[in-house]
Design a protein around this motif. Sequence first.
Motif, mmCIF file in Angstrom:
data_model
loop_
_atom_site.group_PDB
_atom_site.id
_atom_site.type_symbol
_atom_site.label_atom_id
_atom_site.label_comp_id
_atom_site.label_asym_id
_atom_site.label_seq_id
_atom_site.Cartn_x
_atom_site.Cartn_y
_atom_site.Cartn_z
ATOM 1 N N SER A 159 0.540 -1.244 -0.043
ATOM 2 C CA SER A 159 -0.002 0.052 0.056
ATOM 3 C C SER A 159 0.755 1.255 0.022
ATOM 4 N N GLY A 160 1.801 1.193 0.654
ATOM 5 C CA GLY A 160 3.061 2.267 0.756
ATOM 6 C C GLY A 160 3.543 2.740 -0.742
ATOM 7 N N VAL A 161 4.361 1.536 -1.074
ATOM 8 C CA VAL A 161 5.157 2.057 -2.374
ATOM 9 C C VAL A 161 3.992 2.036 -3.525
ATOM 10 N N THR A 162 2.877 1.478 -3.673
ATOM 11 C CA THR A 162 1.888 1.641 -4.641
ATOM 12 C C THR A 162 1.208 2.929 -4.638
ATOM 13 N N GLN A 296 -3.915 6.728 -17.142
ATOM 14 C CA GLN A 296 -2.674 5.948 -16.648
ATOM 15 C C GLN A 296 -2.906 4.847 -15.766
ATOM 16 N N GLY A 297 -2.504 3.674 -16.007
ATOM 17 C CA GLY A 297 -2.376 2.798 -15.083
ATOM 18 C C GLY A 297 -0.926 2.822 -14.068
ATOM 19 N N SER A 298 -1.233 2.436 -12.959
ATOM 20 C CA SER A 298 0.086 2.675 -11.997
ATOM 21 C C SER A 298 0.142 1.099 -11.210
ATOM 22 N N TYR A 299 1.150 0.696 -11.526
ATOM 23 C CA TYR A 299 1.152 -0.778 -11.021
ATOM 24 C C TYR A 299 2.321 -0.624 -9.758
ATOM 25 N N VAL A 300 1.918 -1.024 -8.420
ATOM 26 C CA VAL A 300 2.831 -1.014 -7.444
ATOM 27 C C VAL A 300 3.969 0.049 -7.530
ATOM 28 N N GLY A 301 5.267 -0.524 -7.248
ATOM 29 C CA GLY A 301 6.372 0.480 -7.394
ATOM 30 C C GLY A 301 7.684 0.023 -7.695
ATOM 31 N N SER A 302 8.550 0.551 -8.358
ATOM 32 C CA SER A 302 9.826 -0.037 -8.659
ATOM 33 C C SER A 302 10.640 -0.181 -7.674
ATOM 34 N N GLN A 303 12.113 -0.522 -7.641
ATOM 35 C CA GLN A 303 13.038 -0.754 -6.631
ATOM 36 C C GLN A 303 13.566 0.532 -6.143
ATOM 37 N N HIS A 304 13.654 1.518 -7.457
ATOM 38 C CA HIS A 304 14.014 2.865 -6.784
ATOM 39 C C HIS A 304 12.926 3.591 -5.913
ATOM 40 N N GLU A 305 11.663 3.384 -6.506
ATOM 41 C CA GLU A 305 10.630 4.020 -5.594
ATOM 42 C C GLU A 305 10.617 3.322 -3.995
ATOM 43 N N MET A 306 10.919 2.020 -4.155
ATOM 44 C CA MET A 306 10.889 1.411 -2.695
ATOM 45 C C MET A 306 11.915 2.072 -1.678
ATOM 46 N N LYS A 307 13.110 2.274 -2.574
ATOM 47 C CA LYS A 307 14.180 2.998 -1.666
ATOM 48 C C LYS A 307 14.139 4.241 -1.155
ATOM 49 N N LEU A 309 10.854 5.617 -1.025
ATOM 50 C CA LEU A 309 9.810 5.553 0.042
ATOM 51 C C LEU A 309 10.434 5.355 1.709
ATOM 52 N N MET A 310 11.407 4.495 1.666
ATOM 53 C CA MET A 310 12.001 4.010 2.892
ATOM 54 C C MET A 310 12.658 5.206 3.352
ATOM 55 N N GLU A 311 13.553 6.054 2.525
ATOM 56 C CA GLU A 311 14.072 7.313 2.745
ATOM 57 C C GLU A 311 13.363 8.417 3.318
ATOM 58 N N LEU A 312 11.892 8.389 2.625
ATOM 59 C CA LEU A 312 11.142 9.675 2.951
ATOM 60 C C LEU A 312 10.609 9.108 4.656
ATOM 61 N N VAL A 313 10.247 7.810 4.709
ATOM 62 C CA VAL A 313 9.827 7.464 6.119
ATOM 63 C C VAL A 313 10.763 7.645 7.163
ATOM 64 N N LYS A 314 12.113 7.473 6.670
ATOM 65 C CA LYS A 314 13.004 7.607 7.906
ATOM 66 C C LYS A 314 13.264 9.151 8.130
ATOM 67 N N ALA A 315 12.920 10.100 7.040
ATOM 68 C CA ALA A 315 13.048 11.466 7.286
ATOM 69 C C ALA A 315 11.930 12.019 7.738
ATOM 70 N N LYS A 316 10.615 11.756 7.411
ATOM 71 C CA LYS A 316 9.732 12.293 7.823
ATOM 72 C C LYS A 316 8.623 11.452 8.772
ATOM 73 N N GLY A 317 9.059 10.279 9.027
ATOM 74 C CA GLY A 317 8.194 9.358 9.864
ATOM 75 C C GLY A 317 7.080 8.712 9.147
ATOM 76 N N LEU A 318 6.643 7.539 9.778
ATOM 77 C CA LEU A 318 5.582 6.707 9.219
ATOM 78 C C LEU A 318 4.316 7.346 8.738
ATOM 79 N N PRO A 319 3.676 7.004 7.518
ATOM 80 C CA PRO A 319 2.329 7.622 7.433
ATOM 81 C C PRO A 319 1.428 7.087 8.537
ATOM 82 N N ASP A 320 0.457 8.097 9.012
ATOM 83 C CA ASP A 320 -0.338 7.952 10.066
ATOM 84 C C ASP A 320 -1.544 7.296 9.488
ATOM 85 N N VAL A 321 -1.367 5.924 9.475
ATOM 86 C CA VAL A 321 -2.605 5.020 8.895
ATOM 87 C C VAL A 321 -2.947 4.098 9.958
#
Length: 353
Positions: A159-162, A296-307, A309-321
């Motif tokens: 759900s995150g990387v998608t 436009q279709g958007s299917y999950v995420g790439s290797q780059h996008e996963m990386k 996303l993890m950098e974003l989360v470490k910098a700004k915190g986990l999504p509040d879900v």
Amino acid sequence: MRMFQVCTCGEPLTLNEAPTPEPKGSEVLLKVLAAGVCHSDLHLADGYFDLGGGKKLSLAERGMKLPVTLGHENVGEVIALGPDATGVKVGQKMLANPWIGCGQCAACQRGDDNLCRAMRSLGVFINGGYATHMIVPHPKYLHDIGNLPPERAAPLACSGVTTYGALKKVTTLKNEPTVIIGAGGLGLMCLALHQKMGGHSAIVVDIDDAKLAQAKKAGAKATVNGKAPDAVQQIMKLTDQGAGAWAVIDVVGSSASARMGYDSLVKGGKYIIVGLYGGDLTVSLPPIPMRALTIQGSYVGSQHEMKELMELVKAKGLPDVPVATAPLDAVNKVHSDLRAGKIVGRVVLTPAA
């Protein structure tokens, strides 16, 4: 090891046991700490996606072989390494990127495993995390979660990387309202990441007032009940000069949500479809070039996008879900609740508990 598997499509998952695998080559063995339950798992358990018009996309024809262990949102502790697995250590808590390609094609070579035509996705084509243990083919698919809670980090794998991948396709993200159709686990994740990425504002659409209330509480600028006969007009009135949306992200993907999203676009707007609920959409062709519209279709995420996303989360915190946990043995009950629309946010299984 214990695992819940699809043995017969359309039937409840079956609890099976097998010897815990020993990793070979570049493989890594994880003890599963958290396994998110995604709506796509329901389609996988059924064995098909609804193409509309009475047509179905068979997952067996796409390469899914039974029995298979579901679960593609996984965090686990490294407990064993194959002889060729380097860069990770026993004891690390890792998020597993499930979107694994063949590793050889042009898409995989550039890090776009999600666009591989011969995917080996965890929990789809190879065994996933509805289990006490799982094998990940290579350390490059693992991301150290540090001190993040495993149950909060696990949903980032899908759900995150998608939704991150979908939001990156919105060129007006920081300048115009973004419409998000769906306020379930995926929609709330999209809303949370929209905020983390500096989005201008979000208009959230759903047919469940309880989920809309949760979206409003989570920071949506406005909400619209999609069952309203004037839902499209309501969406448009909330945009600049009432002209329509520059970007609609549809995390539902039904015939009704697609019609609503497409009809809500301004000239030059983009409809991004993420959800796999099923159905079809019929559109007139001349308005697409005349109004410069994009589907436009958007299917999950790439290797780059996963990386990223993890950098974003470490910098700004986990999504509040909202995240709730459940034992592995409750997986069929969780599936039933998800089908019935009873779940707000995400339910994460805790096999190691």
